[in-house]
Design a protein around this motif. Structure first.
Motif: not given
Length: 390
Positions: A141, A143-144, A205, A213-214, A219
């Motif tokens: 994802s 996020e990673n 970020s 960052t969501e 994002y």
């Protein structure tokens, strides 16, 4: 810290609020250099110059949240707690920064070693290496999708920042980020949304080091990708108010011609992230001069002409507000190099903090900084390096 500095007298203490409707604190991004902003705030707090509006980007957003999310008597303490946390040696390594440094060359070598330690081990309470590395095993994802995991920062913000206080509107807070999908710059503002740690983290970020960052299905990346200073956001806000603005820059747009590859990399970083705040200030002064001229002209127009479309257009931009823009710009030492924004050692943190504090004390020694401007454009700018040589 270079040469021996003359002791600073605490002549920056003031009584009573300066004659402005709003005091704004504008915090640029710059990673480890952000300790300079904390030192600036300490001096402002001692002078009882508490901001009504704090706007920040990246590390400036984190400092802004630490200030807005605490009562005035706790703010410096919380800033100190954050910066002491992130400046601990990572991975249990010894504090190399505590070793004695004899000259500029050895200082440069030590700083490079310390920054390399940050690359390998991260910064405690801030970010840590992502395992397994995304270059070895692709993440599932977005996020990673980063070299580092920032979950430690989320926990630190939850511990040191009272988000209920931020959302109460006690202090106006704005942080800037970039929408990854649209590429548009966005400001999260506590007058328009409820803040969470994610809003602060979104502003910092910076890829590929940190993941996007969501927030509500969108994002966001670091606001510094588009603009690294919130100056324009505050100056162009409406309704306009008489404003005393402290613009804290961590990257100096002016510098010397590089002598080697390290200095070349450092210089391009400074130019990229300085966001041309002086140019923006000059442009604002021209606009404000036109607005004030329009206001004076409207006063002289006969009543019947004020109803015309042209007069109404002039009236819509007319403005007689005044602005003091005080620039506090971190001027790095030559030994710091291009890694200065991720060199989080305790020694360097203390150097940055002390520089911000001393620069602010010297700035506040000049009484014109807190006085209303009387020029025709209604804008006064002050830069210690240009206007305040002792």
């Amino acid at each position: 810290m270079g040469g021996r500095q003359r002791p600073i007298e605490k002549s920056h203490h003031r009584r009573g609020r300066p004659p402005f409707e709003r005091i704004a604190l504008l915090l640029q991004g710059g990673g480890a250099l952000g300790a300079y902003q904390a030192g600036v705030y300490q001096a402002l707090a001692e002078a009882d110059l508490h901001p009504d509006w704090i706007a920040g980007i990246s590390i400036g957003a984190i400092n802004a949240a630490l200030i807005a999310g605490n009562p005035t008597e706790k703010r410096v303490e919380r800033l100190r707690e954050f910066w002491e946390t992130v400046s601990r040696p990572p991975l249990g390594l010894p504090d190399v920064g505590a070793f004695q440094i004899k000259n500029e060359y050895s200082h440069r070598v030590v700083n490079q070693l310390l920054s390399f330690g940050t690359l390998l081990g991260g910064a405690p309470g801030f970010f840590q290496p992502r395992l397994p590395p995304p270059l070895i095993i692709p993440p599932e994802s977005i996020e990673n999708l980063s070299h580092y995991d920032v979950s430690p920062l989320k926990a630190t913000l939850a511990q040191l920042v009272d988000f209920d206080r931020i959302n109460s509107g006690e202090t106006h807070l704005s942080v800037g980020a970039v929408n990854v999908r649209t590429g548009n710059f966005v400001y999260f503002d506590n007058e328009r949304c409820d803040f969470t740690p994610a809003h602060v983290m979104a502003s910092g970020s910076l890829p590929p080091g940190f993941p996007a960052t969501e927030i509500e299905g969108e994002y966001y990346w670091d606001g510094g990708l588009v603009s690294n200073t919130p100056l324009q956001w505050v100056l162009d806000s409406e309704p306009r108010k008489d404003t005393l603005a402290f613009q804290i820059d961590l990257w100096n747009a002016r510098g010397e011609i590089p002598r080697n590859l390290i200095e070349s990399e450092t210089r391009q970083k400074e130019i990229r992230y300085s966001s041309r705040t002086r140019a923006a200030t000059d442009e604002f002064k021209k606009k404000q001069q036109l607005r004030r001229a329009a206001a004076k002209l409207i006063e002289r127009i006969p009543g019947e002409l004020r109803q015309t479309e042209e007069a109404e257009l002039l009236a819509s931009v007319a403005d007689e507000k005044v602005y003091n823009i005080v620039h506090l710009i971190y001027r790095s030492r030559k030994y710091e190099g291009a890694s200065k924004d991720y060199e989080f050692s305790r020694r360097t943190m203390e150097e940055h903090w002390k520089s911000g504090y001393n620069d602010t004390v010297r700035t506040l020694r000049h009484p014109e900084v807190l006085q209303r401007p009387n020029g025709r454009d209604g804008v006064f700018t002050f830069d210690l390096a240009v206007d305040g040589r002792d």
